[in-house]
Design an enzyme around this catalytic site. Sequence first.
Site, PDB file in Angstrom:
ATOM      1  N   MET A  29      56.514 -23.556   0.959  1.00 63.10           N
ATOM      2  CA  MET A  29      56.033 -22.884  -0.246  1.00 63.10           C
ATOM      3  C   MET A  29      55.927 -23.880  -1.397  1.00 63.10           C
ATOM      4  SD  MET A  29      57.100 -18.962  -0.157  1.00 63.10           S
ATOM      5  CE  MET A  29      58.639 -19.093  -1.057  1.00 63.10           C
ATOM      6  N   HIS A  33      61.373 -30.734  -1.645  1.00 59.83           N
ATOM      7  CA  HIS A  33      62.570 -31.532  -1.870  1.00 59.83           C
ATOM      8  C   HIS A  33      62.906 -32.301  -0.595  1.00 59.83           C
ATOM      9  CE1 HIS A  33      64.450 -28.341   0.383  1.00 59.83           C
ATOM     10  NE2 HIS A  33      64.138 -27.441  -0.534  1.00 59.83           N
ATOM     11  N   GLU A  34      64.077 -32.934  -0.600  1.00 57.94           N
ATOM     12  CA  GLU A  34      64.456 -33.781   0.536  1.00 57.94           C
ATOM     13  C   GLU A  34      64.558 -32.994   1.844  1.00 57.94           C
ATOM     14  OE1 GLU A  34      64.744 -37.216   0.521  1.00 57.94           O
ATOM     15  OE2 GLU A  34      63.711 -36.792  -1.362  1.00 57.94           O
ATOM     16  N   HIS A  36      62.487 -30.540   2.793  1.00 57.32           N
ATOM     17  CA  HIS A  36      61.118 -30.542   3.319  1.00 57.32           C
ATOM     18  C   HIS A  36      60.749 -31.926   3.862  1.00 57.32           C
ATOM     19  CE1 HIS A  36      60.950 -27.336   0.129  1.00 57.32           C
ATOM     20  NE2 HIS A  36      60.457 -26.661   1.154  1.00 57.32           N
ATOM     21  N   GLN A 152      64.989 -16.532   9.312  1.00 56.07           N
ATOM     22  CA  GLN A 152      63.558 -16.812   9.461  1.00 56.07           C
ATOM     23  C   GLN A 152      63.285 -17.600  10.737  1.00 56.07           C
ATOM     24  OE1 GLN A 152      60.848 -18.209   6.149  1.00 56.07           O
ATOM     25  NE2 GLN A 152      61.290 -20.183   7.082  1.00 56.07           N
ATOM     26  N   LYS A 183      69.905 -28.029  -0.311  1.00 56.29           N
ATOM     27  CA  LYS A 183      68.671 -28.228  -1.082  1.00 56.29           C
ATOM     28  C   LYS A 183      67.839 -26.946  -1.039  1.00 56.29           C
ATOM     29  CE  LYS A 183      68.593 -33.005  -1.464  1.00 56.29           C
ATOM     30  NZ  LYS A 183      68.189 -33.852  -2.589  1.00 56.29           N
ATOM     31  N   ARG A 186      64.745 -23.211  -5.229  1.00 58.23           N
ATOM     32  CA  ARG A 186      65.280 -22.296  -6.234  1.00 58.23           C
ATOM     33  C   ARG A 186      66.464 -22.889  -7.005  1.00 58.23           C
ATOM     34  NH1 ARG A 186      63.686 -18.068  -2.212  1.00 58.23           N
ATOM     35  NH2 ARG A 186      62.120 -16.764  -3.230  1.00 58.23           N
TER      36      ARG A 186
END
Lengths: 281, 281
Positions: A29, A33-34, A36, A152, A183, A186
Amino acid sequence: MLVHTIKEVREQVKAWKKEGLTVGYVPTMGYLHEGHRSLIEKAVSENDRVVVSVFVNPTQFGPNEDYEDYPRDIQKDYALCTDAGANLVFNPEPEEMYFPDKCTTVNVEGLSKGLCGAKRPVHFGGVCLVVSKFLNIVTPDRAYFGEKDAQQLAIIKRMVRDLSMDVEIVGCPIVREADGLAKSSRNTYLSAEERVAALVLNRSLTKAKAAMEDGLRCVSEIRDLIESEIKEEPLAKADYIEIVDSETLQPVESVERDVLVAIAVYIGKTRLIDNFTFRLA
Amino acid sequence: MLVHTIKEVREQVKAWKKEGLTVGYVPTMGYLHEGHRSLIEKAVSENDRVVVSVFVNPTQFGPNEDYEDYPRDIQKDYALCTDAGANLVFNPEPEEMYFPDKCTTVNVEGLSKGLCGAKRPVHFGGVCLVVSKFLNIVTPDRAYFGEKDAQQLAIIKRMVRDLSMDVEIVGCPIVREADGLAKSSRNTYLSAEERVAALVLNRSLTKAKAAMEDGLRCVSEIRDLIESEIKEEPLAKADYIEIVDSETLQPVESVERDVLVAIAVYIGKTRLIDNFTFRLA
């Protein structure tokens, strides 16, 4: 390469496949950050080409959730993707993804009711819909999901199996800040004070894990242990504390197989999640 | 070639695609007739290779429907497929298609409630699930569906669009017996007397079509016309008579756009369907 249409993605992927290249895919989305980055780097290491999607998916947000406020920065995201070795970044508008008269639903019933699904009734239906679409558009050999969103990941694995989708779903470990906070895009919502308070998630899980490694098997005692730790933090309020079968996500009373220990905690107005999977040797 | 496993289908289709060949696909429940043959022949004429699935899908039958009794004859089906030019026939067991703990659902809400969906509440969910799976297994360029199952065709088109599946859905005209009865595997249930009575479906639709071509636009009058024709046949009992928007399947009061005129009629215990689409010039 940064593209915005389904057609462009399809054409590029088809050209790669024609050359016999394998394709990895990382759905996000955005506001990367690290965590991802670790997904993208793993995808790069295991595939010839890598596609990242950056899409704040409206269908997975409830009416009172943070769809509008969710942080966005496509330029920064694109730079991170490129730097991590991704070949194509797909950043569609909602109108590119959804027809106004869309009426198809995809649900993984049974795995979607508890944990995050209890308070977010439309969330996982929205996730299944958008992930189905992205997998059909990108047609990757492998798709990479973070273990931070444990429910998920379990749901997507089940959906892919049940719908006979020809893709390998790869789960990747949670990436944490130096002080242990998982991480999350949000985390940006947190004030300095809340940022400190947020450490209670990892702290309470670490405590539970240590007790389980020492032999604690009673689920209600594990839950109490986490709960009392969270209660000591005035800015924190537990949303849920769940110990469930790691595959079926069904509640268990004692730890007799691999379990997922998952929590959601409000830090002020920000809802954060964290978890670990406890494997019996 | 007759195969029974998903793995065999995938390997064959991948080999074809590697050669740059296009793949057509015809899903069936077997007990094939000239209607199915017309689908296969069209697929053969438009693609380099053609896959036919023969699978009586348990998830699209309700608890009191004819799943057990549905006619089956895979040897005859295989001969017809080969004769019509199909290259691969996929005839899986239910256990090959469904895990015991499957819990994923696919629904096209809005298009599935009326017409056949009203009396068959689980039917189209089962159709969407199995067609999703087959499309993911076969990954055809084009898939062929009969217009006799008009609601099914509209639902599959919508599902494929909404889920961004990369396949062209091709509708094919109803094939009829010499006396006008729409071909159906369920015609085999009819006694000699019922077989004659079954002509009322096409007869009533032909009458309605003629009246509409003469300018009749009022839906309630069109419905009355069909209903009174069916009532004259003592062995027949209408299940539904519907005139709906041909795309959205929503009821209309007068014919101001393309409409689907669809009926379901019990002939004795056998439920038959028929329809035509009336297009405004």
